[in-house]
Design an enzyme around this catalytic site. Structure first.
Site, short mmCIF file in Angstrom:
data_model
loop_
_atom_site.label_atom_id
_atom_site.label_comp_id
_atom_site.label_asym_id
_atom_site.label_seq_id
_atom_site.Cartn_x
_atom_site.Cartn_y
_atom_site.Cartn_z
N LYS A 214 2.73 2.21 2.34
CA LYS A 214 2.58 2.83 3.66
C LYS A 214 3.63 2.22 4.58
CE LYS A 214 -1.80 4.55 5.12
NZ LYS A 214 -3.05 4.34 5.84
N LYS B 184 0.84 -1.21 0.00
CA LYS B 184 0.00 0.00 0.00
C LYS B 184 0.87 1.25 0.00
CE LYS B 184 -2.71 -0.62 3.65
NZ LYS B 184 -3.88 -0.41 4.56
N1 C2G Z 1 -10.21 6.99 9.35
C1 C2G Z 1 -11.21 7.87 9.78
N2 C2G Z 1 -10.88 9.12 10.17
C2 C2G Z 1 -9.58 9.52 10.16
C3 C2G Z 1 -8.56 8.63 9.74
C4 C2G Z 1 -8.91 7.36 9.35
O1 C2G Z 1 -12.42 7.53 9.78
N3 C2G Z 1 -9.29 10.78 10.56
C5 C2G Z 1 -10.62 5.65 8.93
C6 C2G Z 1 -10.26 5.36 7.47
O2 C2G Z 1 -11.26 5.91 6.60
C7 C2G Z 1 -10.26 3.83 7.47
C8 C2G Z 1 -9.78 3.48 8.89
O3 C2G Z 1 -9.93 4.69 9.69
O4 C2G Z 1 -11.58 3.32 7.28
C9 C2G Z 1 -8.34 3.04 8.93
O5 C2G Z 1 -7.55 4.05 8.35
P1 C2G Z 1 -6.12 3.61 7.73
O6 C2G Z 1 -5.37 2.86 8.75
O7 C2G Z 1 -5.52 4.81 7.06
O8 C2G Z 1 -6.62 2.57 6.61
P2 C2G Z 1 -6.14 2.47 5.09
O9 C2G Z 1 -4.67 2.58 5.00
O10 C2G Z 1 -7.01 3.38 4.33
O11 C2G Z 1 -6.46 0.92 4.79
O12 C2G Z 1 -8.12 -2.70 2.29
C10 C2G Z 1 -8.40 -1.43 2.81
C11 C2G Z 1 -7.14 -0.77 3.36
O13 C2G Z 1 -6.43 -1.66 4.19
C12 C2G Z 1 -7.55 0.48 4.11
#
Ligand code: C2G
Length: 132
Positions: A46, A44
């Protein structure tokens, strides 16, 4: 028993994550979090500050989370939904539309992200560098 699933990296756990987990859990009776492994994070593009086991342990301590399982790839969602008998798939709205292909298996809901907080923002303000 209504079962909900969500996916993510959940690094540097913050109140935006907790708000999502709280609202996801409130959609059912049981919340599964498929947590991105360190290897999948690399896919990803990340880099997480905490490794998988640390992120897993923190999520397991959150009252809204019932089960944490590994997210190893993009392709596992369909099998996860069958395997865990999921009724509802929830993601933040930054993913709006991306997972609509799951609609023939379960309810797909995108909910608003919590504004003003993100792991990237924390890293930038803490470390100043332009980190991912
Ligand atoms: N999130 C949120 N508000 C934020 C930050 C994050 O609601 N201020 C939510 C994101 O929308 C996501 C969840 O928290 O639903 C996890 O965020 P991340 O760890 O950044 O997830 P991501 O890297 O987008 O991984 O297969 C899907 C991916 O693994 C999603």
């Amino acid at each position: 028993m209504k079962r909900v699933i969500t996916y993510g990296t959940y690094d540097l756990l913050h109140y935006g994550h907790i708000e999502l987990l709280r609202r996801a859990r409130e959609m059912g009776d049981y919340l599964i979090v498929a947590l991105s492994t360190d290897e999948f994070n690399r896919l990803k593009n990340k880099k997480s500050y905490y490794d998988y086991n640390q992120r897993k342990m923190m999520l397991e301590s959150v009252r809204y989370v019932d089960l944490v399982v590994p997210e190893n790839n993009w392709e596992q969602k369909k099998t996860d939904i069958a395997k865990y008998e999921v009724d509802t798939f929830v993601m933040g709205h930054d993913w709006e539309g991306e997972f609509d292909f799951l609609k023939n298996q379960c309810e797909v809901i995108y909910i608003n992200r919590t504004e003003g907080i993100s792991t990237t923002k924390i890293k930038k303000e803490l470390y100043g560098s332009d980190t991912k």
